[in-house]
Write a protein that holds these residues in place. Structure first.
Motif, short mmCIF file in Angstrom:
data_model
loop_
_atom_site.label_atom_id
_atom_site.label_comp_id
_atom_site.label_asym_id
_atom_site.label_seq_id
_atom_site.Cartn_x
_atom_site.Cartn_y
_atom_site.Cartn_z
N PRO A 89 130.53 -75.13 -47.06
CA PRO A 89 128.68 -74.38 -47.82
C PRO A 89 127.27 -74.79 -46.89
O PRO A 89 126.61 -74.68 -46.95
CB PRO A 89 128.45 -75.62 -48.87
N LEU A 93 124.99 -72.07 -46.06
CA LEU A 93 123.67 -72.70 -45.85
C LEU A 93 122.79 -72.15 -44.89
O LEU A 93 121.53 -71.70 -44.63
CB LEU A 93 123.03 -73.48 -45.78
N ILE A 107 121.22 -86.09 -55.71
CA ILE A 107 121.38 -87.20 -56.05
C ILE A 107 120.51 -88.00 -57.29
O ILE A 107 119.66 -88.19 -56.34
CB ILE A 107 121.27 -87.99 -55.15
N ARG B 201 121.21 -91.35 -44.54
CA ARG B 201 121.15 -90.70 -45.88
C ARG B 201 121.54 -90.15 -46.41
O ARG B 201 122.21 -89.87 -47.60
CB ARG B 201 119.18 -90.84 -46.06
N GLN B 202 122.52 -89.82 -45.40
CA GLN B 202 123.46 -89.02 -46.08
C GLN B 202 124.96 -90.15 -46.27
O GLN B 202 125.48 -88.84 -47.39
CB GLN B 202 124.38 -88.08 -44.30
N TYR B 204 124.13 -92.56 -48.00
CA TYR B 204 124.13 -92.81 -49.67
C TYR B 204 124.24 -91.65 -50.14
O TYR B 204 124.41 -91.30 -51.80
CB TYR B 204 122.37 -93.37 -49.70
N ALA B 205 124.13 -90.43 -50.03
CA ALA B 205 124.28 -89.40 -50.43
C ALA B 205 125.67 -89.07 -50.92
O ALA B 205 126.22 -89.19 -51.99
CB ALA B 205 123.38 -87.86 -49.66
N GLY B 208 126.17 -91.85 -52.99
CA GLY B 208 125.76 -91.09 -54.35
C GLY B 208 126.43 -89.94 -55.36
O GLY B 208 126.72 -89.88 -56.74
N ASN B 209 127.33 -89.44 -54.34
CA ASN B 209 127.37 -87.68 -54.95
C ASN B 209 127.90 -87.01 -54.48
O ASN B 209 127.27 -86.27 -53.52
CB ASN B 209 126.46 -87.16 -56.38
N VAL B 212 127.62 -83.10 -54.78
CA VAL B 212 126.47 -82.87 -54.01
C VAL B 212 125.84 -83.22 -52.43
O VAL B 212 125.82 -81.37 -52.22
CB VAL B 212 125.33 -83.52 -55.14
N ALA B 213 126.61 -84.03 -52.46
CA ALA B 213 126.58 -83.80 -50.47
C ALA B 213 127.35 -82.96 -49.88
O ALA B 213 126.89 -82.15 -49.07
CB ALA B 213 126.88 -85.13 -49.91
N ARG B 214 128.22 -82.37 -50.18
CA ARG B 214 128.89 -81.12 -49.84
C ARG B 214 128.23 -79.77 -50.18
O ARG B 214 128.80 -79.02 -49.38
CB ARG B 214 130.77 -81.15 -50.28
N LEU B 215 127.81 -80.15 -50.90
CA LEU B 215 127.04 -78.09 -51.51
C LEU B 215 125.81 -78.41 -50.57
O LEU B 215 125.51 -77.44 -49.79
CB LEU B 215 126.81 -77.98 -52.64
N ALA B 216 125.18 -79.56 -49.87
CA ALA B 216 124.19 -79.64 -49.63
C ALA B 216 124.37 -79.68 -47.76
O ALA B 216 124.09 -79.68 -46.98
CB ALA B 216 123.55 -81.01 -49.60
N TYR B 218 126.93 -81.38 -46.15
CA TYR B 218 127.51 -82.20 -45.44
C TYR B 218 128.80 -82.28 -45.17
O TYR B 218 129.97 -81.95 -45.77
CB TYR B 218 126.83 -83.71 -46.46
N ILE B 276 124.58 -97.45 -53.97
CA ILE B 276 123.49 -98.08 -54.40
C ILE B 276 123.21 -99.25 -53.52
O ILE B 276 123.94 -100.02 -53.40
CB ILE B 276 123.37 -98.30 -56.02
#
Lengths: 510, 331
Positions: A89, A93, A107, B201-202, B204-205, B208-209, B212-216, B218, B276
């Motif tokens: 990804p 991006l 998140i 923050r990464q 936390y991300a 957290g999920n 989602v983090a991978r898709l963003a 990371y 969290i």
């Protein structure tokens, strides 16, 4: 070129003669399935390109290859003429490909503003995050798009529709060359949809190539310049929208004609009351809801977003607590108010949120199907596997569930087939009342008509079907009677013959 | 649109609820209550000497707790830290005895800690093995290794360097123990990282999920890998302070330490599920337990009772938290 979202000017140097993205000969196989076979897909800058196809046609696979979620097995991808290697990804991006997936990818513990900048935080000179800029920019972004979302809100506390708007906004926060929207309107209100369309047109005007994946024909005709249709992993057609009619598009998608989306096979409903709900109220939403559903009928519930349909569905099966009122299945009261009693009395819910409330994604098809009826297959407390598999196989055959085997993890099935497995789960248990909440969410045209036929058949077999829907055609096509909700109250119940779109909408507005 | 906005206005919780929604504030109130209770019931409890002593005692858990909390936030666990405390004391003491150099000793210990962090991190992040299993394994291996190497005898610090001993009884301005100064400095630095640096923050991300983090964009595996290294290095620092305090490398050092740290971290509102919690919360959790233990001892309550009470407090705290969350989600 004067309007941009956050980065004015960055998209200015786009050469409209070179394709923004060119995929050639893309191939992808999964164990036992060829997902994509030699597919070509070319995006022109500044054009809105609809990608359509049935369940399992390969749309999501193609998008996921673009997004770097899957690697491709064959073919080449070029961005503005230059060959690129998208392996993750992050690569995607970096090339400016922004995909807004249908499943919310945010998140939930973060604020809206932080989610918007998740893929790259603006930082100051020292490399620390510039929170002020994040707050200001996200507020400015929402302002410019016209979405009404509070950037300081905790994302998880927002309703799904607002989360979807956050996702869309996020795609625009960084420089984008290709924006892919996968079923972006599935939980938006008509107002929000028209806002989204304005945004999409502005994106195109900036020279961004937009991919619009949708099952809704009217949306595609309204927004798209070009349509590409995939079927069974193959490229079928790419044509300007002007060359298509409803019929030609459907024909391309399913390779045959659907004459009647709502084939009614069942006879008239009986008079026996299967479910009776009296003066039902919940702490969260419902106020004094009373109705009856008869064996053999489809009772459709319509309402705008927030009207309380899902809350009603969850309350009457015993899933959500109630504060007053009674529910009875076949005259037997649902007490204590829990799903265990619900299932014992014969009422079950087909949830709108398959992923988190319906499926056990990692588990095989057969375990997902037999979950509610393990008792029936048990001998001396042990599950008789042969009997269990046979029973599931019967349903797989009966409903033509497309799966390589009973042992396939259910998350690998298409939405329509997952839905059929979940319906099997309840039928196997021998239900009297089935509550279906948005049964065709995320399911495409061809598979939709199969789900409709299935619901018709359920009612035909004597079940009372309580169907929550926000799709007017679905409601009018399937229901015997129509109930309308507004802000937690039942505002009208009418027979199908008496119902008009106008009457229904009036009752929904309250 | 209007529907959505009225809904969010309606969901605004009351002033008090919002105050208590801030985990740290609720914990701070608890800490103050603990301090107030023992100040009244225990003589000399609320004295500069006792306060700073407790702070010094808490510094081990505070330091290692930073790493524990960071690993928790990334969605994993690290229970190898107790054994690590004992293990890194070996290179530390041996090198110092050989070279009379604190710098080389500390360098050796940190290198050793780094290696353990890399092993833990690699096995979890890249080999994909469950972190509880991995760190349970390295916990046993390290403890066993220390037993074997020392023959269950302490290795004394023969070098007795002043700078090393100062780690145990030195005080800044003659008031605050150096160990507490180190812990607080690390807390501030890592606390800042977690809230204001992209990498924090990464974490936390990712917790957290992960998807989602991978898709963003990371590199989820890298983030987790680094978290384990951070955890091991911070436990090494705690181990160095402990070795200074006991003046030797001991095979029993840090026994059950990981569970004290986990207990304080969980009490501090850091979720085992990931994504969290905060370092401030963790630190408050450590302080509450440490002052509680100190106060109960002042009341003359035996250690056994302290264990029982600590256990009850942790379950009560998490249950309270869960109830609060359920109410916030309206269920």
């Amino acid at each position: 070129m004067s309007v941009d979202f956050l980065h004015p000017g960055e998209g200015a140097a786009i050469d409209t003669n070179v394709p923004a993205l060119e995929m050639r000969g893309i191939g992808k196989r999964f164990p036992g399935v060829v997902a994509l076979d030699n597919v070509d897909f070319t995006l022109e800058p500044g054009k809105i390109h609809a990608l359509m196809g049935e369940n399992g046609a390969g749309k999501s696979t193609l998008i996921k290859i673009m997004a770097g979620v899957y690697g491709k097995d064959a073919g080449t991808i070029r961005m503005r003429g230059r060959e690129v290697d998208i392996k993750s990804p992050r690569d995607s991006l970096k090339e400016g490909i922004k995909v807004v997936f249908q499943e919310i990818a945010l998140i939930s513990e973060f604020t809206v503003a932080e989610n918007i900048f998740l893929e790259g935080y603006p930082t100051g000179r020292t490399g620390s995050i510039d929170w002020k800029k994040i707050r200001a920019d996200s507020a400015a972004l929402f302002n410019r798009i016209g979405f009404n979302v509070d950037p300081a809100a905790r994302t998880g506390s927002l309703p799904v529709s607002q989360q979807q708007m956050v996702e869309i906004a996020r795609a625009l926060a960084h420089e984008a060359r290709v924006v892919v929207m996968d079923e972006p309107t599935s939980s938006l209100t008509p107002n929000e949809v028209s806002l989204l369309f304005t945004v999409i047109r502005r994106l195109a005007a900036l020279g961004i190539a937009v991919v619009y994946v949708s099952h809704k024909l009217d949306e595609v005709f309204e927004i798209a310049d070009t349509v590409t249709v995939l079927r069974d992993g193959r490229h079928i057609s790419t044509r300007p929208i002007g060359e298509h009619t409803n019929d030609t598009l459907i024909q391309d998608m399913i390779g045959r004609r659907i004459d009647n989306l709502f084939p009614r096979q069942r006879g008239a409903a009986g008079s026996k009351v299967a479910l009776s709900v009296e003066k039902l109220s919940t702490a969260k939403k419902l106020i004094d809801v009373s109705f009856e559903a008869r064996a053999g009928e489809v009772l459709g519930f319509f309402g705008l977003m927030g009207a309380g349909r899902t809350e009603l569905a969850k309350a009457i099966v015993g899933y959500d607590p109630i504060i007053s009122g009674t529910i009875a299945v076949d005259g037997q009261r649902l007490a204590p108010h829990d799903t265990r009693t619900g299932v014992r009395l014969g009422i079950g819910l087909l949830t709108e949120d398959r992923k988190s409330e319906g499926l056990m994604g990692e588990l095989p098809v057969y375990q997902n199907a037999s979950l509610a009826s393990l008792g029936a297959f048990a001998r001396l407390g042990f599950v008789d596997k042969a009997k269990e598999h046979q029973a599931v196989q019967d349903y797989v055959d009966r409903f033509r569930i497309k799966t390589p085997s009973l042992f396939q993890q259910i998350k690998n099935l298409s939405g329509g087939n997952q839905q059929k497995v979940l319906i099997s789960r309840w039928l196997m248990r021998g239900l009297k009342v089935i509550v279906v909440d948005e049964p065709t969410r995320g399911i495409d045209v061809g598979a939709k008509s199969e789900i409709f036929a299935l619901i018709d058949r359920l009612a035909g077999e004597g079940l009372a079907v309580v169907m929550m829907t926000s799709e007017m055609p679905e409601l009018l096509g399937l229901a015997d009677r129509i109930a309308v909700m507004c802000e937690g109250r039942l505002t009208a119940i009418m027979s199908r013959e008496d119902a008009t779109q106008e009457k229904i909408l009036n009752a929904a507005i309250g | 649109m209007s529907l959505a906005s009225t809904a969010s206005a309606k969901d605004q919780p009351s002033m008090l609820a919002r105050l208590f929604a801030r985990q740290e504030l609720a914990l701070l109130v608890c800490l103050i209550l603990v301090l107030a209770f023992f100040s009244i019931t225990v003589e000399n409890f609320f004295s500069v000497r006792n306060m700073t002593n407790v702070l010094g005692q808490a510094s081990l858990a505070l330091t290692a707790g930073i790493g524990c909390a960071i690993v928790f936030i990334s969605g994993e666990v690290d229970i190898s830290i107790g054994s690590l405390l004992a293990t890194i004391a070996l290179p530390l003491i041996i090198i110092m005895n050989d070279t009379n150099s604190l710098l080389l000793g500390v360098g050796g210990a940190l290198l050793f800690g780094l290696i353990i962090g890399v092993v833990n991190g690699y096995l979890v992040a890249y080999a994909g093995i469950n972190s509880l299993i991995v760190t349970l394994g390295t916990m046993f291996i390290m403890r066993g290794g220390v037993y074997l190497y020392t023959g269950q005898r302490a290795i004394p610090d023969d070098a007795s360097l002043d700078s090393f001993i100062a780690l145990s009884d030195g005080r800044l301005f003659n008031i605050v123990p150096y160990s507490a100064v180190i812990a607080i400095a690390l807390l501030v630095a890592f606390g800042y990282m977690m809230q204001h640096r992209p990498f924090g923050r990464q974490i936390y991300a990712v917790g957290g999920n992960q998807e989602v983090a991978r898709l963003a964009g990371y590199d989820v595996r890298r983030v987790k890998f680094i978290c384990f290294i951070i955890s091991a290095l911070l436990a090494t620092v705690a181990g160095i302070i402990l070795a200074a305090r006991v003046g030797s490398a001991q095979h029993t050092a840090g026994l059950n330490f990981e569970f004290q740290v986990v207990a304080a971290t969980v009490l501090g509102g850091v979720s085992l599920a990931g994504g969290i919690g905060s370092l401030t919360g963790m630190a408050l959790g450590v302080l509450i337990l440490q002052f509680l233990s100190n106060g109960l001892r002042g009341l003359g309550l035996p250690t056994e009772w302290q264990l029982v009470i600590t256990g009850m407090i942790i379950i009560a705290a998490v249950a309270f938290d869960e109830a609060k969350r359920r109410r916030a989600n309206g269920g």
